[in-house]
Design a protein around this motif. Structure first.
Motif, PDB file in Angstrom:
ATOM      1  N   ASP A   1     -10.551 -30.878  13.438  1.00 31.79           N
ATOM      2  CA  ASP A   1     -10.223 -29.534  13.933  1.00 31.79           C
ATOM      3  C   ASP A   1     -10.469 -28.486  12.856  1.00 31.79           C
ATOM      4  O   ASP A   1     -10.900 -27.370  13.143  1.00 31.79           O
ATOM      5  CB  ASP A   1      -8.747 -29.501  14.344  1.00 31.79           C
ATOM      6  CG  ASP A   1      -8.468 -30.513  15.445  1.00 31.79           C
ATOM      7  OD1 ASP A   1      -8.075 -31.663  15.131  1.00 31.79           O
ATOM      8  OD2 ASP A   1      -8.713 -30.178  16.615  1.00 31.79           O
ATOM      9  N   ILE A   2     -10.168 -28.848  11.606  1.00 33.59           N
ATOM     10  CA  ILE A   2     -10.397 -27.953  10.479  1.00 33.59           C
ATOM     11  C   ILE A   2     -11.294 -28.690   9.487  1.00 33.59           C
ATOM     12  O   ILE A   2     -11.010 -29.840   9.131  1.00 33.59           O
ATOM     13  CB  ILE A   2      -9.070 -27.559   9.787  1.00 33.59           C
ATOM     14  CG1 ILE A   2      -8.148 -26.831  10.781  1.00 33.59           C
ATOM     15  CG2 ILE A   2      -9.340 -26.671   8.567  1.00 33.59           C
ATOM     16  CD1 ILE A   2      -6.742 -26.543  10.231  1.00 33.59           C
ATOM     17  N   ILE A   3     -12.402 -28.038   9.127  1.00 36.69           N
ATOM     18  CA  ILE A   3     -13.341 -28.678   8.186  1.00 36.69           C
ATOM     19  C   ILE A   3     -13.472 -27.797   6.943  1.00 36.69           C
ATOM     20  O   ILE A   3     -13.248 -26.575   7.006  1.00 36.69           O
ATOM     21  CB  ILE A   3     -14.707 -28.945   8.833  1.00 36.69           C
ATOM     22  CG1 ILE A   3     -15.448 -27.656   9.153  1.00 36.69           C
ATOM     23  CG2 ILE A   3     -14.549 -29.785  10.088  1.00 36.69           C
ATOM     24  CD1 ILE A   3     -16.881 -27.917   9.657  1.00 36.69           C
ATOM     25  N   MET A   4     -13.794 -28.403   5.833  1.00 35.35           N
ATOM     26  CA  MET A   4     -13.836 -27.674   4.570  1.00 35.35           C
ATOM     27  C   MET A   4     -15.266 -27.428   4.118  1.00 35.35           C
ATOM     28  O   MET A   4     -16.142 -28.280   4.319  1.00 35.35           O
ATOM     29  CB  MET A   4     -13.095 -28.464   3.475  1.00 35.35           C
ATOM     30  CG  MET A   4     -11.646 -28.786   3.781  1.00 35.35           C
ATOM     31  SD  MET A   4     -10.643 -27.383   4.285  1.00 35.35           S
ATOM     32  CE  MET A   4     -10.620 -26.448   2.747  1.00 35.35           C
ATOM     33  N   ALA A   5     -15.499 -26.300   3.503  1.00 36.44           N
ATOM     34  CA  ALA A   5     -16.815 -25.989   2.936  1.00 36.44           C
ATOM     35  C   ALA A   5     -17.138 -27.015   1.847  1.00 36.44           C
ATOM     36  O   ALA A   5     -16.226 -27.584   1.237  1.00 36.44           O
ATOM     37  CB  ALA A   5     -16.809 -24.582   2.341  1.00 36.44           C
TER      38      ALA A   5
ATOM     39  N   TRP B   1     -23.226 -22.546  -1.547  1.00 31.38           N
ATOM     40  CA  TRP B   1     -23.049 -23.694  -0.659  1.00 31.38           C
ATOM     41  C   TRP B   1     -22.172 -23.337   0.536  1.00 31.38           C
ATOM     42  O   TRP B   1     -22.426 -23.770   1.657  1.00 31.38           O
ATOM     43  CB  TRP B   1     -22.437 -24.856  -1.436  1.00 31.38           C
ATOM     44  CG  TRP B   1     -23.402 -25.594  -2.329  1.00 31.38           C
ATOM     45  CD1 TRP B   1     -24.747 -25.388  -2.443  1.00 31.38           C
ATOM     46  CD2 TRP B   1     -23.089 -26.668  -3.215  1.00 31.38           C
ATOM     47  NE1 TRP B   1     -25.294 -26.260  -3.347  1.00 31.38           N
ATOM     48  CE2 TRP B   1     -24.300 -27.056  -3.838  1.00 31.38           C
ATOM     49  CE3 TRP B   1     -21.907 -27.341  -3.560  1.00 31.38           C
ATOM     50  CZ2 TRP B   1     -24.353 -28.103  -4.774  1.00 31.38           C
ATOM     51  CZ3 TRP B   1     -21.957 -28.380  -4.494  1.00 31.38           C
ATOM     52  CH2 TRP B   1     -23.177 -28.750  -5.086  1.00 31.38           C
ATOM     53  N   ALA B   2     -21.165 -22.494   0.304  1.00 32.32           N
ATOM     54  CA  ALA B   2     -20.272 -22.079   1.411  1.00 32.32           C
ATOM     55  C   ALA B   2     -21.068 -21.293   2.452  1.00 32.32           C
ATOM     56  O   ALA B   2     -20.899 -21.493   3.665  1.00 32.32           O
ATOM     57  CB  ALA B   2     -19.117 -21.248   0.875  1.00 32.32           C
ATOM     58  N   ALA B   3     -21.987 -20.465   1.970  1.00 37.02           N
ATOM     59  CA  ALA B   3     -22.817 -19.682   2.897  1.00 37.02           C
ATOM     60  C   ALA B   3     -23.684 -20.624   3.731  1.00 37.02           C
ATOM     61  O   ALA B   3     -23.822 -20.453   4.951  1.00 37.02           O
ATOM     62  CB  ALA B   3     -23.685 -18.709   2.115  1.00 37.02           C
ATOM     63  N   ARG B   4     -24.216 -21.670   3.103  1.00 37.66           N
ATOM     64  CA  ARG B   4     -25.037 -22.644   3.834  1.00 37.66           C
ATOM     65  C   ARG B   4     -24.177 -23.428   4.824  1.00 37.66           C
ATOM     66  O   ARG B   4     -24.627 -23.780   5.914  1.00 37.66           O
ATOM     67  CB  ARG B   4     -25.746 -23.589   2.856  1.00 37.66           C
ATOM     68  CG  ARG B   4     -26.904 -22.929   2.132  1.00 37.66           C
ATOM     69  CD  ARG B   4     -27.409 -23.730   0.935  1.00 37.66           C
ATOM     70  NE  ARG B   4     -27.774 -25.112   1.242  1.00 37.66           N
ATOM     71  CZ  ARG B   4     -28.131 -26.010   0.302  1.00 37.66           C
ATOM     72  NH1 ARG B   4     -28.124 -25.659  -0.981  1.00 37.66           N
ATOM     73  NH2 ARG B   4     -28.465 -27.241   0.637  1.00 37.66           N
ATOM     74  N   CYS B   5     -22.907 -23.654   4.482  1.00 37.04           N
ATOM     75  CA  CYS B   5     -22.008 -24.357   5.420  1.00 37.04           C
ATOM     76  C   CYS B   5     -21.782 -23.487   6.654  1.00 37.04           C
ATOM     77  O   CYS B   5     -21.814 -23.971   7.793  1.00 37.04           O
ATOM     78  CB  CYS B   5     -20.676 -24.675   4.755  1.00 37.04           C
ATOM     79  SG  CYS B   5     -20.769 -25.983   3.539  1.00 37.04           S
ATOM     80  N   ARG B   6     -21.600 -22.191   6.411  1.00 36.14           N
ATOM     81  CA  ARG B   6     -21.382 -21.280   7.545  1.00 36.14           C
ATOM     82  C   ARG B   6     -22.599 -21.286   8.457  1.00 36.14           C
ATOM     83  O   ARG B   6     -22.473 -21.311   9.681  1.00 36.14           O
ATOM     84  CB  ARG B   6     -21.104 -19.853   7.053  1.00 36.14           C
ATOM     85  CG  ARG B   6     -19.635 -19.603   6.724  1.00 36.14           C
ATOM     86  CD  ARG B   6     -19.416 -18.204   6.192  1.00 36.14           C
ATOM     87  NE  ARG B   6     -19.896 -17.176   7.118  1.00 36.14           N
ATOM     88  CZ  ARG B   6     -19.253 -16.794   8.217  1.00 36.14           C
ATOM     89  NH1 ARG B   6     -18.127 -17.408   8.533  1.00 36.14           N
ATOM     90  NH2 ARG B   6     -19.730 -15.868   9.001  1.00 36.14           N
ATOM     91  N   GLN B   7     -23.792 -21.316   7.838  1.00 29.29           N
ATOM     92  CA  GLN B   7     -25.037 -21.361   8.620  1.00 29.29           C
ATOM     93  C   GLN B   7     -25.109 -22.635   9.455  1.00 29.29           C
ATOM     94  O   GLN B   7     -25.483 -22.621  10.617  1.00 29.29           O
ATOM     95  CB  GLN B   7     -26.250 -21.336   7.671  1.00 29.29           C
ATOM     96  CG  GLN B   7     -26.532 -19.976   7.071  1.00 29.29           C
ATOM     97  CD  GLN B   7     -26.780 -18.929   8.143  1.00 29.29           C
ATOM     98  OE1 GLN B   7     -27.510 -19.173   9.117  1.00 29.29           O
ATOM     99  NE2 GLN B   7     -26.127 -17.786   7.990  1.00 29.29           N
ATOM    100  N   ALA B   8     -24.702 -23.744   8.829  1.00 29.29           N
ATOM    101  CA  ALA B   8     -24.887 -25.057   9.475  1.00 29.29           C
ATOM    102  C   ALA B   8     -23.810 -25.343  10.511  1.00 29.29           C
ATOM    103  O   ALA B   8     -23.959 -26.222  11.360  1.00 29.29           O
ATOM    104  CB  ALA B   8     -24.864 -26.153   8.404  1.00 29.29           C
TER     105      ALA B   8
END
Ligand SMILES: CNc1nc2c(CC[C@H]3O[C@H](OC)[C@H](OC)[C@@H](OC)[C@@H]3OC)c3nc(N)[nH]c(=O)c3cc2[nH]1
Length: 371
Positions: free
Chosen positions: A140-144, A168-175
């Protein structure tokens, strides 16, 4: 679906009573989240966890990716179905685990290459793969995906590290495309207040529905951890849940709730249960201690858990000394119940507007309180 409602602001501190609502249910905050690294909170069933009051548990991207594999778990209906846990799950992105289990891990812009601690096979864990794994698990909640900076890193190294974590956090948001799942950002910045401020600013600029304070409880002095958490917590948006990763002892939980932090995880209750260190209303009890050999008393007379309402200290000590598997279950069940009860006491004090001024007692073993 994700909501965070602040129900009551504590008058004497930054503590707040809240509720995080997810697809799999609500978490009352401040909350303690038992650690279930390999799709199980060691030795406990989901029913045990519910009886102890746990509303959310943690899973581990790194471990589940390596074994049994996130695609298998997805094929079998996701992590909730796989482990028969129908309440919220939070998974860590694996960044920390790679570093804590692989001293040969290599960091590049792409991600972290490492050899599996299971069979030595070579892997690249990237922000995209970390999100793919967590989406497959269905948490339900995932971490960058982040790089927890080593506590002895220089200011220059720490700055480079936090900037990598931001990219990397920005790429996580993208993915991250899966609905019904919420991605939390993680603030780094090592042991430097100015860099904590910078990392918070960069992470907030990306915009997340929840924020973790990372890179703490990684070997630094306790006082340093508290000071950096105290510095960082108020920098994070008031209206979003704050999660301090890897913390902590009962006293740390009170101290950090007062800073306005809402979510906590720590291996202490389960790991210490397995080595016979039990948390009670009278302090720590080492169940191996000979003084419990013939004690017909419950472990903790103030605890309503299954262990304390059905078994004597003599029995718990016998099981532990005899290296019986049942000892792991009874000890873990009690320690998880203790941490959940400890947190519900904190929530009640916030609700009633009472001060959060009590401490975890000195160890019963050392004191002469005769019980
Ligand atoms: C102890 N101090 C501690 N733990 C930090 C964890 C991991 C929490 C993790 O800590 C164990 O992994 C090792 C738990 O497994 C044993 C994980 O539960 C599944 C738990 O995941 C949330 C961090 N994780 C990330 N991604 N970034 C961090 O900066 C960070 C800092 C931590 N400090």
């Amino acid at each position: 679906m994700f909501e965070f409602e602040i129900q009551k602001q504590h008058t004497a501190s930054r503590a707040r009573l809240g509720a995080v609502t997810t697809v799999h249910g609500t978490i009352h905050t401040p909350a303690f989240m038992p650690v279930g690294t390999q799709a199980t909170v060691k030795a406990l069933s989901p029913e045990d966890l519910k009886d102890c009051g746990a509303e959310i548990i943690l899973g581990n991207t790194y471990h589940l990716y390596l074994r049994p594999g996130h695609k298998l778990i997805e094929q079998l209906g996701g992590l909730h179905r796989f482990m028969n846990w129908d309440r919220p799950i939070l998974t860590d992105s694996g960044g920390y685990q790679v570093f804590s289990l692989n001293d040969l891990a290599k960091v590049t812009e792409d991600g972290v290459t490492f050899r599996s601690h299971l069979d030595g096979s070579l892997h690249l864990l990237s922000p995209e793969l970390a999100v793919e794994i967590q989406q497959a698990l269905g948490a339900d909640i995932i971490m960058a995906f982040d790089e927890p900076t080593p506590p002895d890193a220089s200011e220059t190294q720490t700055l480079k590290s936090l900037e990598l974590s931001t990219r990397w956090a920005a790429r996580c948001r993208q993915a991250h495309t899966r609905a019904g799942q919420t991605l939390f950002g993680i603030v780094q910045g090592g042991m430097f207040k100015s860099l904590r401020t910078e990392s918070a600013r960069q992470t907030i600029d990306l915009g997340f529905k929840g924020y973790a304070i990372g890179g703490l409880s990684v070997g630094e002095e306790k006082g340093v951890m508290l000071e950096l958490a105290e510095h960082t917590a108020p920098l994070l948006p008031e209206e979003a849940p704050r999660y301090l990763m890897g913390v902590g002892t009962p006293d740390d939980l009170i101290d950090c709730v007062k800073m306005g932090i809402d979510m906590f995880d720590c291996v202490l209750p389960t790991r210490n249960a397995r080595n016979g260190t039990l948390y009670t209303s009278r302090g720590k009890v080492n169940i191996r201690n000979a003084r419990h050999r013939s004690s017909d008393l419950p472990l903790d007379p103030e605890c309503a858990c299954y262990t304390c309402t059905h078994y004597s200290r003599a029995y718990l000590r016998h099981l532990y000394v005899a290296d019986e598997i049942f000892a792991m279950r009874l000890n873990s069940l009690h320690n998880i119940a203790f941490f959940q009860t400890w947190m519900s006491g904190i929530r009640r004090a916030i609700a009633d507007g009472r001060p959060l001024d009590w401490r975890f007692p000195e160890s019963e073993d050392s004191g002469n309180n005769g019980s």
